[in-house]
Write a protein that holds these residues in place. Sequence first.
Motif, PDB file in Angstrom:
ATOM      1  N   GLY A  11      43.431  39.454  40.441  1.00 21.97           N
ATOM      2  CA  GLY A  11      42.312  40.008  41.542  1.00 21.97           C
ATOM      3  C   GLY A  11      42.175  39.368  43.143  1.00 21.97           C
ATOM      4  O   GLY A  11      41.787  40.220  43.780  1.00 21.97           O
ATOM      5  N   GLU A  61      41.118  36.558  44.231  1.00 18.59           N
ATOM      6  CA  GLU A  61      40.106  35.773  44.690  1.00 18.59           C
ATOM      7  C   GLU A  61      40.595  34.206  44.756  1.00 18.59           C
ATOM      8  O   GLU A  61      41.431  33.601  44.101  1.00 18.59           O
ATOM      9  CB  GLU A  61      38.978  35.637  43.772  1.00 18.59           C
ATOM     10  N   VAL A 103      36.288  42.101  39.227  1.00 22.88           N
ATOM     11  CA  VAL A 103      36.802  42.514  40.779  1.00 22.88           C
ATOM     12  C   VAL A 103      35.791  43.754  41.451  1.00 22.88           C
ATOM     13  O   VAL A 103      35.783  44.832  40.682  1.00 22.88           O
ATOM     14  CB  VAL A 103      38.245  43.179  40.264  1.00 22.88           C
ATOM     15  N   ASP A 112      35.854  46.148  49.594  1.00 21.83           N
ATOM     16  CA  ASP A 112      36.861  45.117  50.210  1.00 21.83           C
ATOM     17  C   ASP A 112      35.899  44.013  50.656  1.00 21.83           C
ATOM     18  O   ASP A 112      36.365  43.193  51.583  1.00 21.83           O
ATOM     19  CB  ASP A 112      37.458  45.867  51.384  1.00 21.83           C
ATOM     20  N   GLY A 169      33.587  32.738  46.065  1.00 21.17           N
ATOM     21  CA  GLY A 169      34.764  33.416  45.587  1.00 21.17           C
ATOM     22  C   GLY A 169      35.288  34.327  46.927  1.00 21.17           C
ATOM     23  O   GLY A 169      34.618  35.455  47.163  1.00 21.17           O
ATOM     24  N   HIS A 170      36.241  33.882  47.438  1.00 21.32           N
ATOM     25  CA  HIS A 170      36.829  34.446  48.796  1.00 21.32           C
ATOM     26  C   HIS A 170      37.845  35.479  48.275  1.00 21.32           C
ATOM     27  O   HIS A 170      38.842  34.978  47.715  1.00 21.32           O
ATOM     28  CB  HIS A 170      37.210  33.546  49.802  1.00 21.32           C
ATOM     29  N   ARG A 171      37.709  36.894  48.837  1.00 26.03           N
ATOM     30  CA  ARG A 171      38.528  37.792  48.468  1.00 26.03           C
ATOM     31  C   ARG A 171      39.278  38.570  49.401  1.00 26.03           C
ATOM     32  O   ARG A 171      38.656  38.693  50.856  1.00 26.03           O
ATOM     33  CB  ARG A 171      37.827  38.961  47.764  1.00 26.03           C
ATOM     34  N   GLY A 214      43.318  42.281  44.578  1.00 28.92           N
ATOM     35  CA  GLY A 214      43.769  41.813  46.045  1.00 28.92           C
ATOM     36  C   GLY A 214      45.034  40.910  45.837  1.00 28.92           C
ATOM     37  O   GLY A 214      45.333  40.481  46.954  1.00 28.92           O
ATOM     38  N   SER A 247      37.187  31.917  38.151  1.00 21.67           N
ATOM     39  CA  SER A 247      38.381  32.692  38.759  1.00 21.67           C
ATOM     40  C   SER A 247      38.147  32.241  40.213  1.00 21.67           C
ATOM     41  O   SER A 247      37.498  31.662  41.075  1.00 21.67           O
ATOM     42  CB  SER A 247      37.687  34.228  39.095  1.00 21.67           C
ATOM     43  N   GLY A 248      39.346  32.398  40.802  1.00 17.49           N
ATOM     44  CA  GLY A 248      39.801  31.853  42.126  1.00 17.49           C
ATOM     45  C   GLY A 248      40.197  30.424  42.083  1.00 17.49           C
ATOM     46  O   GLY A 248      40.934  29.830  43.103  1.00 17.49           O
TER      47      GLY A 248
END
Length: 486
Positions: free
Chosen positions: A57, A59, A130, A134, A157-159, A166, A464-465
Amino acid sequence: MSEIPEQVRAFDLETDVLVLGYGCAGAAAAFEAATGGAEVLVLDKAGGPGGASALSGGEVYLGGGTPIQRACGFDDSPEQMAAFLRAALGPDADAEKIELYCADSVAHFHWLADRGVPFTPSLWDAPAWVPPTDDGLMWLGENSWPFTELATPAPRGHRPTAPDFGGKLLMDVLVAAAESAGVTAQYDTAATNLIVDDSGSVLGARARRYGQTFTVRARRGLVLTTGGFVDNDQMLAAHAPRLLGHTKVSAGTDDGSGIRMAQAVGAAVRHMSTGQAGIALVPGLAARGLVVNGRGERFVTEDTYPGRIGQAALFDQDMDVWVILDEQAFEELPEAERWGVRPAHVAETAGELGDLLGLPPGALTATLTRYNEFAAHGTDPDFHKAPRWLRPLAPPFAAIDVKAGVRPPGRGSARRGTGASVFTLGGLHTTVDGAVLDRTGTPITGLYAAGRAASGLHGAGYISGTSLGDGTYFGRRAGTAAARRS
């Protein structure tokens, strides 16, 4: 000076730092080693860079007061971030690595941004695997119980700026940065074993490409970033049998080769039985309904990080789980965010639905009655779901079978399985600078590791991440340490 073993009379290639594996950890390690003045060669068994990182994803778990957090109106500190991660990644999460990672998190954000990773300063404010937008920030369970009682909630969570997945964008940027720093790479190349001298110091590796075997000398150090071992059923059977038989989250190359090569020269491992289990449910539907087990009982708060639901479903319920909701809950979530999910069963009463699911008589009725009574008053004393998601469910009721799978955007059709998608968390025992330790706790000279080949931040838990964050941050440290070694 290390002596070349007799069986390797001369190396075919030489470099200062040799990196095995070109996912996020390998790219970060290669970049830092190259900018530290080292000649760097990367070998990867696939036909190009990316690995599992490019399929993710995207993240990256960051906090402590990043510019994106501040732009979205959130105060955060390294201390609160660490408090959350200690709880979410435990038991036996690596406290030293967590403290260092959190203390350096804002600086690591800037490192990623300076390499060219874009982050949009906006928040996706709902449970999701996800988001379809954006938005550059998302919640990953920080605002769910029990974590709300352990640390001040802040989304971390930085995307990268990309709708849906991504990971490819992230890897494209990191590989471009490594190449601009002078890193070279050979693909379709599988390392087969490490080369050591009589003292046990790692000198390089033997590899195979297009049927030809060759050797590479690493004058300063070798960094293993070859991924975990979810694609190796023999290793899973030996270390993490609960992960057998489920969908594998990988690029098909997480065969544990780096871990095994290091073990062959005396390396120690940690947490080899641990793993993450994603569950084939849509978080936005689960939060609006109930998740019940084969006894018709709730077993986890439904608005938490969905991977936490997955771990509880696999390790505690053997994936015998259902998502229960009503028509309003289903229709509230836009169709594009449902990922192709449709109810498997619909009934006018909870009793009838429970019968269709093969649950004990009256069990689902009792669970739903209790939930509705408390939801009517905006409370959930059993699992503390946030009031935002509490609402009595009204007939007709529906059940979603997680075994039917989901259809993420651009990922093909849903396929029936167990409902779990898994990967490993355990790996080589390393220091915070990536040095691989032997079974006595002594660093193996010349050998470093990062990413899922190493045992990083995680204990038995996952968020996640933390793979991409752990991999890039500790990959950087491993690359720097390898380049500095003379």
